[in-house]
Structure formats: structure tokens, C-alpha cells
Design a protein around this motif. Sequence first.
Motif, short mmCIF file in Angstrom:
data_model
loop_
_atom_site.label_atom_id
_atom_site.label_comp_id
_atom_site.label_asym_id
_atom_site.label_seq_id
_atom_site.Cartn_x
_atom_site.Cartn_y
_atom_site.Cartn_z
N GLY A 33 -2.58 -4.22 -11.08
CA GLY A 33 -3.29 -5.49 -11.07
C GLY A 33 -2.40 -6.66 -11.47
O GLY A 33 -2.43 -7.72 -10.87
N ALA A 34 -1.60 -6.44 -12.51
CA ALA A 34 -0.74 -7.52 -13.00
C ALA A 34 0.35 -7.85 -12.00
O ALA A 34 0.66 -9.02 -11.77
CB ALA A 34 -0.13 -7.13 -14.35
N SER A 35 0.92 -6.84 -11.38
CA SER A 35 2.08 -7.06 -10.50
C SER A 35 1.68 -7.34 -9.06
O SER A 35 2.45 -7.92 -8.31
CB SER A 35 2.99 -5.84 -10.52
OG SER A 35 2.37 -4.75 -9.84
N GLY A 36 0.49 -6.86 -8.68
CA GLY A 36 0.08 -7.01 -7.28
C GLY A 36 0.57 -5.88 -6.40
O GLY A 36 0.36 -5.89 -5.19
N ASP A 37 1.24 -4.88 -6.97
CA ASP A 37 1.72 -3.74 -6.18
C ASP A 37 0.63 -2.67 -6.15
O ASP A 37 0.50 -1.87 -7.06
CB ASP A 37 3.01 -3.17 -6.77
CG ASP A 37 3.56 -2.01 -5.93
OD1 ASP A 37 2.85 -1.52 -5.03
OD2 ASP A 37 4.70 -1.59 -6.20
N PHE A 38 -0.17 -2.71 -5.08
CA PHE A 38 -1.30 -1.79 -4.94
C PHE A 38 -0.99 -0.63 -4.00
O PHE A 38 -1.90 -0.06 -3.40
CB PHE A 38 -2.53 -2.55 -4.45
CG PHE A 38 -3.05 -3.54 -5.47
CD1 PHE A 38 -3.76 -3.09 -6.58
CD2 PHE A 38 -2.82 -4.90 -5.33
CE1 PHE A 38 -4.24 -3.99 -7.52
CE2 PHE A 38 -3.29 -5.81 -6.27
CZ PHE A 38 -4.00 -5.35 -7.37
N ASN A 39 0.27 -0.25 -3.87
CA ASN A 39 0.59 0.94 -3.07
C ASN A 39 -0.21 2.11 -3.67
O ASN A 39 -0.04 2.43 -4.85
CB ASN A 39 2.09 1.21 -3.13
CG ASN A 39 2.50 2.38 -2.24
OD1 ASN A 39 1.70 3.27 -1.97
ND2 ASN A 39 3.74 2.37 -1.79
N PRO A 40 -1.09 2.75 -2.85
CA PRO A 40 -1.98 3.77 -3.41
C PRO A 40 -1.29 5.01 -3.98
O PRO A 40 -1.92 5.78 -4.71
CB PRO A 40 -2.91 4.13 -2.24
CG PRO A 40 -2.25 3.59 -1.02
CD PRO A 40 -1.38 2.45 -1.43
N ILE A 41 0.01 5.19 -3.70
CA ILE A 41 0.68 6.35 -4.33
C ILE A 41 0.71 6.20 -5.86
O ILE A 41 0.93 7.16 -6.57
CB ILE A 41 2.12 6.62 -3.80
CG1 ILE A 41 3.07 5.47 -4.08
CG2 ILE A 41 2.10 6.98 -2.33
CD1 ILE A 41 4.54 5.82 -3.83
N HIS A 42 0.43 4.97 -6.34
CA HIS A 42 0.43 4.73 -7.79
C HIS A 42 -0.96 4.72 -8.40
O HIS A 42 -1.10 4.74 -9.62
CB HIS A 42 1.09 3.38 -8.10
CG HIS A 42 2.46 3.23 -7.53
ND1 HIS A 42 3.49 4.11 -7.81
CD2 HIS A 42 2.99 2.31 -6.68
CE1 HIS A 42 4.58 3.73 -7.16
NE2 HIS A 42 4.30 2.65 -6.46
N ASN A 43 -1.99 4.61 -7.57
CA ASN A 43 -3.33 4.47 -8.17
C ASN A 43 -4.39 5.39 -7.57
O ASN A 43 -5.52 5.41 -8.06
CB ASN A 43 -3.79 3.00 -8.14
CG ASN A 43 -3.92 2.46 -6.71
OD1 ASN A 43 -4.37 3.16 -5.81
ND2 ASN A 43 -3.51 1.22 -6.50
N ASP A 44 -4.04 6.13 -6.52
CA ASP A 44 -5.04 6.98 -5.86
C ASP A 44 -4.51 8.41 -5.77
O ASP A 44 -3.69 8.73 -4.89
CB ASP A 44 -5.32 6.38 -4.47
CG ASP A 44 -6.38 7.16 -3.69
OD1 ASP A 44 -6.65 8.33 -4.04
OD2 ASP A 44 -6.92 6.59 -2.72
N PRO A 45 -4.95 9.30 -6.68
CA PRO A 45 -4.41 10.67 -6.71
C PRO A 45 -4.57 11.42 -5.38
O PRO A 45 -3.66 12.14 -4.96
CB PRO A 45 -5.21 11.36 -7.82
CG PRO A 45 -5.71 10.25 -8.67
CD PRO A 45 -5.93 9.08 -7.75
N ASP A 46 -5.71 11.21 -4.69
CA ASP A 46 -5.91 11.89 -3.40
C ASP A 46 -4.89 11.43 -2.37
O ASP A 46 -4.30 12.23 -1.66
CB ASP A 46 -7.32 11.63 -2.85
CG ASP A 46 -8.38 12.33 -3.69
OD1 ASP A 46 -8.01 13.30 -4.40
OD2 ASP A 46 -9.54 11.89 -3.66
N PHE A 47 -4.71 10.12 -2.33
CA PHE A 47 -3.73 9.56 -1.38
C PHE A 47 -2.34 10.09 -1.70
O PHE A 47 -1.59 10.50 -0.81
CB PHE A 47 -3.74 8.02 -1.46
CG PHE A 47 -2.78 7.37 -0.49
CD1 PHE A 47 -3.22 6.96 0.76
CD2 PHE A 47 -1.43 7.19 -0.83
CE1 PHE A 47 -2.33 6.37 1.65
CE2 PHE A 47 -0.55 6.61 0.07
CZ PHE A 47 -0.99 6.20 1.30
N ALA A 48 -2.01 10.11 -3.01
CA ALA A 48 -0.67 10.57 -3.42
C ALA A 48 -0.44 12.02 -3.00
O ALA A 48 0.63 12.37 -2.49
CB ALA A 48 -0.51 10.41 -4.93
#
Lengths: 139, 145
Positions: A33-48
Motif C-alpha cells: 500500500g505504501a509503495s504502490g507495488d501491488f504485484n500479487p506475488i507479494h500479497n496473494d498466496p494463491d497467485f504466488a
Amino acid sequence: MAKIQFDKVEVGQTLPPLDVPVIEHANLVRYAGASGDFNPIHNDPDFARKAGLDGTISHGMYVMAQVGRLCTSWADQKDIAYFGVTFKAMTKLGEKLTVVGTIKKKFEKDGKKTVTVLVEAKNEAGEVKAGGDLVVNAV
Amino acid sequence: MAITKDIVGRKLDRFDFTVERGKIKEFCLAINEKNPIYFDVEEAKKAGYSDVPAPPTFPTVIMFWGYPKIWNDMAELGIDLSKILHLKEEYTYHKILYPGKVYAQSEISDVKVGRAEIVTFKTTIFDEKDDPILSAEMAIFIRKD
């Protein structure tokens, strides 16, 4: 913060290390949220997992930011001329990192004094996650 | 679709961004940075800054919040977003980055193809007087299956 005294630092000298709190999912959500880097490999375990990873991994830039904290804890930010890292390994949730620095080089050219520090973030097994150089203008 | 070397030199869209004190604070909270110079103008002034400075890796905020189109651009260049890893990030600082208006311009500065595919983006961030504040080089690595 005082300027780095060229004559008071020696090649091989180490900086006081910086301990990073254990990396948890919440840290990465907040960092996204702070950085704006919403690549889902960092926030979505299923996607990762679908992308072939064991689970979410840290943003490299979160690790670099921790290295940056070591840099600004040692040198005045006004004196930092260059800061760069190469990401060498993925940082997984639950890992505990320590950031270390070692004076690598010092040189004087045209009356300008410069100190280069090797900076690295390592996990508890000593695996380097990110490593690079900090270049500081000294007096 | 694979990446090719002929994208070297391609410029991305120029964009404007306003660095806000609140965003610097939020970023510092997210990275565990507690030094008061990043939170309090008076503390920053006591330390010789004219305002709260943005910490060294804050330029990444300008890239991602200022240019979310980067994801589309990468996809259009043939980069599989689920396969990218950050390989390198380098900053050369000319001036302190303070709250206020800036603009940025990125271009693709290098491409490596073959066994390891690497794309490097070079971004320069300028102040309103067109003076460069810093330049950033970001290299991404594209994993193979």
C-alpha cells in the motif's frame, strides 16, 4: 547527523548492524500500500503458488528499504551519493534479516573525499538476500 | 511472446507526481523507519534539511503510484508479470527529494535475451526547475518455467 570523517574510517571496518523484525504477511500488505507495488506475488498466496513459488515472497524493495535504514543510520542522507543493490535470493515470510555494512574503499579525487560501503541483508543462515554499495561523501 | 532487444531506447510516458509529507510518513511506517526527521518538519530542519526528506528508497513510490501503467507497459513488451523478479535497483542522488511537485521520465536502457532475460529501466526524476533530483535504474529478471 555528523558527516563521515574520511580519516576516521578504515577499509574493513564494520557498521553497527541493524536487525529487521521477522517478515510477516502484514508487513508486505502494508508495504504494498505504501509503495504502490501491488504485484500479487507479494500479497496473494494463491497467485504466488500458481506462479510457481512456495507462497508469497517479500518485495525486493522492502528488503532494500531495510538496507537503506542502515545507510541512513550511519550517514547523513544529504551525503549519500549512490545506493544500489542486487537481489540475490527471495525473502520468504518468517525470515529474520540482519543488515550489515563493511567499509570497502575510500578515495580522494580533486579534493573530494568518498567512502564506499558494502551493504548486505542476510538471513539467519547467512544467505545474502540483497547486497550492494553505498557511496557517501566524506569530509 | 518474448522480449527483444529492439525495445532498448523506448521511452515510457513522462508523468508528474506530488511527493506528500503524509506519503513519506506512511512509507516510513511501512519500512520501520523511526527517525523523526522523516516525520516532523522541525526535527528535519534541526538536522539541516529544509523539509522532511524522502528516505533513500522512496523513489519506488513515485514509480508505482505515479506510473501504475508500468504493469501494462511491461505486459505489452512481452513480459510475463507472474514470472518477473527484481534483480537490481540503483539510485544516484543529485539532490534531496523533498515534498513537492516532481516529474519523471523512464526509458528502457538495456535488454538481455537468451537463457537469462533481463530488462533494465532507467528513470530520472526532476524538480519543477527541470533539475535532476536523482536517477534510478531498475533491472527485472524474467524467470523461465
